[in-house]
Write a protein that holds these residues in place. Structure first.
Motif, PDB file in Angstrom:
ATOM      1  N   PHE A 294       0.852  -1.190   0.000  1.00  0.00           N
ATOM      2  CA  PHE A 294       0.000   0.000   0.000  1.00  0.00           C
ATOM      3  C   PHE A 294       0.888   1.241   0.000  1.00  0.00           C
ATOM      4  CE2 PHE A 294       0.711  -1.430   4.321  1.00  0.00           C
ATOM      5  CZ  PHE A 294       1.129  -0.283   4.984  1.00  0.00           C
ATOM      6  N   GLN A 295       0.308   2.349  -0.384  1.00  0.00           N
ATOM      7  CA  GLN A 295       1.056   3.605  -0.454  1.00  0.00           C
ATOM      8  C   GLN A 295       0.982   4.328   0.895  1.00  0.00           C
ATOM      9  OE1 GLN A 295       0.038   6.128  -3.725  1.00  0.00           O
ATOM     10  NE2 GLN A 295       1.137   7.895  -2.886  1.00  0.00           N
ATOM     11  N   ILE A 296       2.108   4.843   1.315  1.00  0.00           N
ATOM     12  CA  ILE A 296       2.167   5.650   2.538  1.00  0.00           C
ATOM     13  C   ILE A 296       1.950   7.104   2.125  1.00  0.00           C
ATOM     14  CG2 ILE A 296       3.623   6.387   4.454  1.00  0.00           C
ATOM     15  CD1 ILE A 296       5.132   3.718   4.097  1.00  0.00           C
ATOM     16  N   PRO A 297       1.106   7.834   2.831  1.00  0.00           N
ATOM     17  CA  PRO A 297       0.913   9.247   2.484  1.00  0.00           C
ATOM     18  C   PRO A 297       2.248  10.009   2.577  1.00  0.00           C
ATOM     19  CG  PRO A 297      -0.768   8.530   4.028  1.00  0.00           C
ATOM     20  CD  PRO A 297       0.218   7.422   3.912  1.00  0.00           C
ATOM     21  N   ILE A 298       2.516  10.811   1.570  1.00  0.00           N
ATOM     22  CA  ILE A 298       3.792  11.518   1.467  1.00  0.00           C
ATOM     23  C   ILE A 298       4.055  12.381   2.699  1.00  0.00           C
ATOM     24  CG2 ILE A 298       5.079  13.201   0.080  1.00  0.00           C
ATOM     25  CD1 ILE A 298       4.732  10.477  -1.285  1.00  0.00           C
ATOM     26  N   LYS A 299       3.028  13.012   3.242  1.00  0.00           N
ATOM     27  CA  LYS A 299       3.230  13.893   4.396  1.00  0.00           C
ATOM     28  C   LYS A 299       3.609  13.110   5.662  1.00  0.00           C
ATOM     29  CE  LYS A 299      -1.711  14.082   5.163  1.00  0.00           C
ATOM     30  NZ  LYS A 299      -2.880  14.903   5.098  1.00  0.00           N
ATOM     31  N   LYS A 300       3.401  11.786   5.683  1.00  0.00           N
ATOM     32  CA  LYS A 300       3.768  10.959   6.835  1.00  0.00           C
ATOM     33  C   LYS A 300       5.208  10.456   6.777  1.00  0.00           C
ATOM     34  CE  LYS A 300      -0.342  10.383   8.861  1.00  0.00           C
ATOM     35  NZ  LYS A 300      -0.642  10.529  10.252  1.00  0.00           N
ATOM     36  N   ILE A 301       5.850  10.554   5.628  1.00  0.00           N
ATOM     37  CA  ILE A 301       7.203  10.008   5.457  1.00  0.00           C
ATOM     38  C   ILE A 301       8.223  10.956   6.088  1.00  0.00           C
ATOM     39  CG2 ILE A 301       8.979   9.322   3.805  1.00  0.00           C
ATOM     40  CD1 ILE A 301       6.737   8.511   1.901  1.00  0.00           C
TER      41      ILE A 301
ATOM     42  N   CYS B 133       9.237  -1.466   4.526  1.00  0.00           N
ATOM     43  CA  CYS B 133      10.047  -1.781   3.348  1.00  0.00           C
ATOM     44  C   CYS B 133       9.158  -1.663   2.116  1.00  0.00           C
ATOM     45  CB  CYS B 133      10.620  -3.181   3.439  1.00  0.00           C
ATOM     46  SG  CYS B 133      12.012  -3.304   4.569  1.00  0.00           S
ATOM     47  N   VAL B 134       9.698  -0.960   1.119  1.00  0.00           N
ATOM     48  CA  VAL B 134       8.956  -0.719  -0.120  1.00  0.00           C
ATOM     49  C   VAL B 134       9.826  -1.183  -1.280  1.00  0.00           C
ATOM     50  CG1 VAL B 134       7.886   1.064  -1.552  1.00  0.00           C
ATOM     51  CG2 VAL B 134       7.860   1.293   0.937  1.00  0.00           C
ATOM     52  N   LYS B 135       9.179  -1.781  -2.270  1.00  0.00           N
ATOM     53  CA  LYS B 135       9.913  -2.178  -3.479  1.00  0.00           C
ATOM     54  C   LYS B 135      10.319  -0.925  -4.241  1.00  0.00           C
ATOM     55  CE  LYS B 135       7.702  -6.628  -4.004  1.00  0.00           C
ATOM     56  NZ  LYS B 135       6.843  -7.476  -4.818  1.00  0.00           N
ATOM     57  N   PRO B 136      11.544  -0.862  -4.728  1.00  0.00           N
ATOM     58  CA  PRO B 136      12.014   0.343  -5.428  1.00  0.00           C
ATOM     59  C   PRO B 136      11.287   0.612  -6.742  1.00  0.00           C
ATOM     60  CG  PRO B 136      13.809  -1.261  -5.199  1.00  0.00           C
ATOM     61  CD  PRO B 136      12.603  -1.842  -4.564  1.00  0.00           C
ATOM     62  N   GLU B 137      10.567  -0.367  -7.280  1.00  0.00           N
ATOM     63  CA  GLU B 137       9.843  -0.183  -8.549  1.00  0.00           C
ATOM     64  C   GLU B 137       8.521   0.557  -8.373  1.00  0.00           C
ATOM     65  OE1 GLU B 137      10.202  -3.782  -7.569  1.00  0.00           O
ATOM     66  OE2 GLU B 137      12.300  -3.410  -7.988  1.00  0.00           O
ATOM     67  N   GLU B 138       8.048   0.702  -7.134  1.00  0.00           N
ATOM     68  CA  GLU B 138       6.763   1.356  -6.892  1.00  0.00           C
ATOM     69  C   GLU B 138       6.816   2.810  -7.385  1.00  0.00           C
ATOM     70  OE1 GLU B 138       3.936   0.137  -5.505  1.00  0.00           O
ATOM     71  OE2 GLU B 138       4.740  -1.858  -5.097  1.00  0.00           O
ATOM     72  N   ALA B 139       5.804   3.207  -8.127  1.00  0.00           N
ATOM     73  CA  ALA B 139       5.772   4.548  -8.734  1.00  0.00           C
ATOM     74  C   ALA B 139       5.755   5.648  -7.676  1.00  0.00           C
ATOM     75  CB  ALA B 139       4.557   4.674  -9.649  1.00  0.00           C
ATOM     76  N   TRP B 140       4.991   5.475  -6.608  1.00  0.00           N
ATOM     77  CA  TRP B 140       4.878   6.528  -5.604  1.00  0.00           C
ATOM     78  C   TRP B 140       6.184   6.766  -4.853  1.00  0.00           C
ATOM     79  CZ3 TRP B 140       5.600   5.503  -0.435  1.00  0.00           C
ATOM     80  CH2 TRP B 140       5.515   4.174  -0.031  1.00  0.00           C
ATOM     81  N   ILE B 141       6.971   5.718  -4.619  1.00  0.00           N
ATOM     82  CA  ILE B 141       8.253   5.914  -3.923  1.00  0.00           C
ATOM     83  C   ILE B 141       9.272   6.524  -4.868  1.00  0.00           C
ATOM     84  CG2 ILE B 141       9.302   3.641  -4.261  1.00  0.00           C
ATOM     85  CD1 ILE B 141       9.389   5.674  -1.029  1.00  0.00           C
TER      86      ILE B 141
END
Length: 119
Positions: A68-75, A100-108
């Motif tokens: 799932f995507q983490i809201p940008i303001k929470k990072i 842990c997030v996969k590096p291929e995810e568009a949002w990260i």
């Protein structure tokens, strides 16, 4: 038969017993030496199986990834894992926990791109 050899039965029996004891001790000594040699051989073999120059152990690697995507303001931060890790990943830190997030995810990817623009 004892008479032909000039031995009495008791002396023949005693001689047989001493040979039997001598044979047992020789057999035991040979078995002990074989066991000792086997143990030394096994210790040598296992010590050579260890890596000679071990690669540095990374402090943190990712094995389980969120879906799932983490809201940008929470990072709070996002860091790539070490190159020695078996699977590449990005450790995302929030005020409460780390993911842990996969590096291929568009949002990260877009988050990292924005962070690079700021610096």
């Amino acid at each position: 038969m004892w008479c032909r050899l000039g031995l009495s039965q008791t002396s023949a029996t005693a001689r047989y017993q001493s040979l039997k004891i001598s044979f047992r001790s020789e057999t035991m000594r040979a078995s002990s030496l074989c066991l000792l040699f086997g143990l030394v051989l096994m210790m040598t073999w296992t010590s050579e199986a260890q890596p000679q120059a071990a690669a540095p152990i990374p402090e943190e690697c990712c094995f389980n990834f969120i879906d799932f995507q983490i809201p940008i303001k929470k990072i709070v931060s996002a860091e790539k894992t070490d190159s020695h890790c078996p699977v590449p990943g990005i450790v995302v830190t929030t005020p409460r926990t780390r993911f842990c997030v996969k590096p291929e995810e568009a949002w990260i990817k877009s988050y990292i791109k924005e962070q690079l623009k700021k610096t």
